[in-house]
Design a protein around this motif. Structure first.
Motif, short mmCIF file in Angstrom:
data_model
loop_
_atom_site.label_atom_id
_atom_site.label_comp_id
_atom_site.label_asym_id
_atom_site.label_seq_id
_atom_site.Cartn_x
_atom_site.Cartn_y
_atom_site.Cartn_z
N SER A 1 -26.86 15.46 -22.07
CA SER A 1 -27.19 16.77 -21.53
C SER A 1 -26.18 17.81 -22.01
CB SER A 1 -27.19 16.69 -20.01
OG SER A 1 -27.32 17.98 -19.46
N ARG A 2 -24.92 17.46 -21.91
CA ARG A 2 -23.88 18.41 -22.33
C ARG A 2 -23.95 18.68 -23.82
NH1 ARG A 2 -20.39 15.33 -18.60
NH2 ARG A 2 -20.18 16.58 -16.71
N SER B 1 -25.39 12.20 -19.01
CA SER B 1 -24.65 13.45 -18.81
C SER B 1 -24.07 13.93 -20.14
CB SER B 1 -23.57 13.28 -17.77
OG SER B 1 -22.85 12.10 -17.98
#
Lengths: 348, 348
Positions: free
Chosen positions: B22-23, B19
DNA sequence: ATACTTGATGTAATCGATTGCACAAATATA
DNA sequence: TATATTTGTGCAATCGATTACATCAAGTAT
């Protein structure tokens, strides 16, 4: 609003699981006929549309292929695309078209785009400008099948579908000789594009076969666009001794030259007979209609598509092949001296 | 072999979670600059390519749009597609092209195909044959934005981009009148296609404005293909009194007629002046070069693409709009009686 | 009556990226 | 010093379809 129905919705309604629904829809033998029928019926009722993206993710297969061509508004490329679509649509593939506009840069970004779109295969015809082929290696690195067509070189060991450009050049030139031409000029393209080299070889060999000399000053190199044809036509006009035949590697250049020559009162085909190359759609719209070489574009599209499908089946241990199609000479009025108008599309 | 690298691979290597990766890649403000830099660098090193299918599934957005046109190898449609691509590629959309070949059936299957491919929008120009539009409703039922262009009718309250066909017809006809034509024939298409009706109205109004009668026997209806032009040319040839001008709703039909008329010794534009419609690429290749109406195809493509992008932003409460582009009369030799050759592309 | 197929379905992981919520640490405020 | 807020990450669910493996009932063989 009306959410799309998924296999889960169907499952819930029938009080079974999504996996059963999925199997039923795929006609899996492990599902009983009764459930299959029920599922199919319910799916129809609920207006179920499979989400191909979910399937694509799971299967690692997008069912998209990318076709990269210089431009779509050239008859040859347009109908290759049609040919490809005719075959692939039946196998549930969709086609993304990218135009390189013969630019190396565009070609690079197009390849990136297609890879990002996770296409299952790329069919490409090199841009004229391209001399560095590293971006094509990217495709192979990504393990994406690559099929080259029309314009290609032997850099990569990949599938290729081409026409016999040598024969095209040879046939065109021999036809001009048969029509009585003795001093045939050739319009050729950049030397790094093999199709032009091959057509030129065909031209030269045809001359030799019939005992004519190959004169370098009779070979005009250009980008083969309309404007280039015009410029070359003007040059020819100024020669002390006019040629009596022109074989152009491009229909566009041929038309450009014809336009100029006609203006100065030269009769086509009586004074100069002309043959182009590609069978562009305008070739039978112009006056005189232009003799040309048809490149079997639709057939080429079919071959490309079928090669791809074969490749997808065999998966491992695949050996690339090369298919060479035979072009066809189409005789029209720009080169037909003997039986005038016979091949004209207008009756009588 | 070399598996594609995912955000998980990057995460593992850096000992962080997917995550965060991704960010970081999305430049999310909640990620520190240092991690961002690190992630971006590692992604590059590992030759990371985002899997757009996974993103598509999650986001419910494929970043694909479908364009449905009658055929790609008509200049007008080809350059609309180009125009669309020029805008949309910058916004990371890909374009799937479907050809309806003016067939109602193909149109239906194409729409199915596009919906199955989960396109985010469909841009379509009706097939000539189409009179039943239920398959278009499918698109709206699926909540997929639909933009109609060129050929359309007022069945649906959707975005539309068209040209002012009425003005095109009017301008073409008035130009012929200015060139001295007194008896102008019009070649029109099927009545269910509004563009042809509008052009015809333009023709009629221009005649009226200049005090000429509108004669039904001067209006020839056909599919406007080359062959139709030939047939009509033959009919005209047999008339006791030849017309002195032709305004054709299609360049192809115009060329067909010209070919026949030239054969029987009629001079274009001296005896009959001709104006076509569409500015097909061959129109300045033929002899005489064909006057025509340019439909601003590339601009139309830009408008379509931008309309779509706006629509995607505003999401809810979107009100469809209609954009009307102004066509341009292009005067070439087939209609220019007064200053001969002035507009010819060859100097002098 | 026990063991072993066969047939039909369910469970749960997977594809890769995204994102709401939780949580810890660091900093700010009272 | 205690509490509130900000900052940076992690956890875990999600998108929808697919599929290896598990399960369970009924049927067959010994």
């Amino acid at each position: 609003m009306n959410k799309k129905t998924t296999i889960h919705d169907i499952a819930k309604k029938l009080d079974i699981t999504a996996s059963t629904v999925s199997r039923a829809l795929q006609d899996n033998p492990r599902i009983s006929d009764s459930t299959k029928k029920l599922v199919v019926k319910t799916a129809r009722q609920m207006n179920y549309q499979p989400n191909s993206i979910a399937a694509a993710l799971r299967n690692g297969k997008s069912n998209l292929v990318g076709v990269m061509i210089p431009t779509v508004d050239r008859n040859f490329f347009g109908s290759i695309v049609r040919g490809i679509e005719e075959i692939l649509n039946d196998s549930d593939y969709n086609v993304i078209i990218c135009q390189s506009e013969d630019s190396h840069e565009k070609e690079k970004t197009n390849i990136k785009t297609l890879l990002k779109a996770q296409v299952d295969g790329i069919f490409a015809s090199y841009a004229k400008e391209t001399v560095d082929f590293r971006h094509y290696e990217e495709i192979l690195n990504h393990n994406v099948p690559l099929i080259l067509f029309d314009r290609m070189q032997n850099h990569f060991d990949v599938d290729a579908v081409v026409i016999d450009d040598y024969k095209g050049g040879f046939d065109a030139t021999e036809h001009l000789i048969e029509q009585g031409c003795r001093n045939i000029v050739h319009l050729t393209g950049p030397d790094n594009v093999s199709i032009y080299k091959d057509r030129k070889r065909g031209y030269e060999d045809a001359l030799r076969k019939h005992g004519f000399p190959v004169l370098q000053e009779n070979i005009y190199q250009s980008d083969l666009k309309l404007e280039a044809g015009i410029r070359i036509g003007e040059k020819l006009n100024k020669l002390s001794k006019l040629p009596d035949g022109i074989f152009s590697s491009s229909d566009y250049a041929a038309i450009g030259a014809i336009q100029v020559l006609k203006k100065s009162g030269i009769k086509i085909p009586q004074d100069i007979a002309v043959v182009g190359f590609s069978n562009e759609s305008f070739t039978n719209l112009v006056d005189p209609s232009l003799s040309t070489i048809d490149q079997k574009s639709k057939k080429m599209g079919h071959f490309i598509a079928n090669t791809f499908l074969e490749r997808m089946n065999k998966k491992e241990s695949y050996t690339p092949s090369r298919k060479v199609l035979t072009p066809e000479l189409i005789v029209r009025n720009s080169s037909l001296r003997k039986e005038h108008s016979k091949q004209n599309f207008i009756k009588n």
